[in-house]
Design an enzyme around this catalytic site. Sequence first.
Site, PDB file in Angstrom:
ATOM      1  N   GLU A 129       0.835  -1.206   0.000  1.00  0.00           N
ATOM      2  CA  GLU A 129       0.000   0.000   0.000  1.00  0.00           C
ATOM      3  C   GLU A 129       0.869   1.255   0.000  1.00  0.00           C
ATOM      4  O   GLU A 129       2.051   1.232   0.353  1.00  0.00           O
ATOM      5  CB  GLU A 129      -0.950   0.002   1.190  1.00  0.00           C
ATOM      6  CG  GLU A 129      -0.291  -0.045   2.544  1.00  0.00           C
ATOM      7  CD  GLU A 129      -1.290  -0.272   3.668  1.00  0.00           C
ATOM      8  OE1 GLU A 129      -1.211   0.469   4.680  1.00  0.00           O
ATOM      9  OE2 GLU A 129      -2.127  -1.185   3.570  1.00  0.00           O
ATOM     10  N   ARG A 270      -2.139  -8.199  12.883  1.00  0.00           N
ATOM     11  CA  ARG A 270      -2.056  -7.103  13.851  1.00  0.00           C
ATOM     12  C   ARG A 270      -1.049  -7.400  14.947  1.00  0.00           C
ATOM     13  O   ARG A 270      -0.931  -8.531  15.406  1.00  0.00           O
ATOM     14  CB  ARG A 270      -3.440  -6.828  14.441  1.00  0.00           C
ATOM     15  CG  ARG A 270      -4.425  -6.328  13.385  1.00  0.00           C
ATOM     16  CD  ARG A 270      -5.832  -6.159  13.921  1.00  0.00           C
ATOM     17  NE  ARG A 270      -6.703  -5.599  12.884  1.00  0.00           N
ATOM     18  CZ  ARG A 270      -7.303  -6.321  11.937  1.00  0.00           C
ATOM     19  NH1 ARG A 270      -7.142  -7.640  11.925  1.00  0.00           N
ATOM     20  NH2 ARG A 270      -8.058  -5.742  11.023  1.00  0.00           N
TER      21      ARG A 270
END
Length: 383
Positions: A129, A270
């Site tokens: 990203e 995460r």
Amino acid sequence: MDRLDNTIRPYAWGSTTAIAELLGVEPTGEPQAEMWMGAHPGAPSGTGRGTLAEVIAADPERELGAASVAKFGPRLPFLLKLLAAGGPLSLQVHPDLEQAKAGYADEERRGVPADAAHRTYRDANHKPELVCALTDFDGLCGFRDPLRAAELLDALGVDSLKPYVDLLHARPEEAALREVLTAILTADRDEMARTVTEAAAACDRLGGDHAPYADIAHHYPGDPGVIAAMLLNHVRLQPGEALYLGAGVPHAYLNGLGVEIMANSDNVLRCGLTPKHVDVPELLRIVRFESRDPGVLRPEAAPDGEELYDTPTDEFRLSRYVLPAGTTAHDLTLATPQILLCTAGSVRAGEHELSPGTSVFVPAGEKAEVSGTGTLFRATVVA
């Protein structure tokens, strides 16, 4: 080309004002975190011909072009967003393509439900990203040098952090970062919560380089991710600057408004700053334990006024045009699919007048002439 009707996601970390201000509308009072532009099945953009996902599915080669379909399949391989962080996002990493394929196949084989809270791999794709700041934008990106991280932790004067400081001094870089992150994520939760509380108070008192972590702790009191975050580089982007996040690089966005583009995937592992599942063994397998410069990107001049944010990813290519008053029309026609997003001023794209926050989808090969005064981001692929 098709004007897009885009969904705004109300995640809790979102700003209550930033997207509304860009769009020139009254805030709702609720968080508005992301506005999605693309054909992601979770919230495909609307067009006058149906959702963008439906339009592409009906005739992939017409909409995407033969080269894009041959390389990426009959789907738009990127998702473009406006991202408005009013508080920290979860500390996270993304797998590379081989890891994603293997992880997805393994969870499918084991019968882990697709919507299970403990599911790690939602698809078989990687998720590189890029985020480009529209305002001052704070984030965390990549590991600090272990000795610098040790200094930051040691300055807090928290006795329970001393073993981490010693490890960061004593071990080689990869081992030091791995062992400390592992210790943080596997520590007793109650003991770690007390450590975080004490560390947060010290960050608040010290300010300076410690100030961002005091703010993170305010949003996530007692979360081990507060200490993990101190292992990472803090970076502040100025408008127009960008960060590229490749596989295995731990990161988090903290505050600000930006344009984000990513490969079409939901694979997130995460590390903290979240109430969601943290798969520690898999996370430790994916993270690249190496210190790095955050690598702030600035746009590179390309022909015809285009400013390109150069990355190694083919699934997306992001650039911008800053159109001053009196600029002649630009022909942006490409053999690949495009989404054009206005972020400032007033820009005409074909028959569509674009104001800040509005966007169009341009099928491959479709005439794309733009004019006006303002800033326009262009998202496409490298095919």
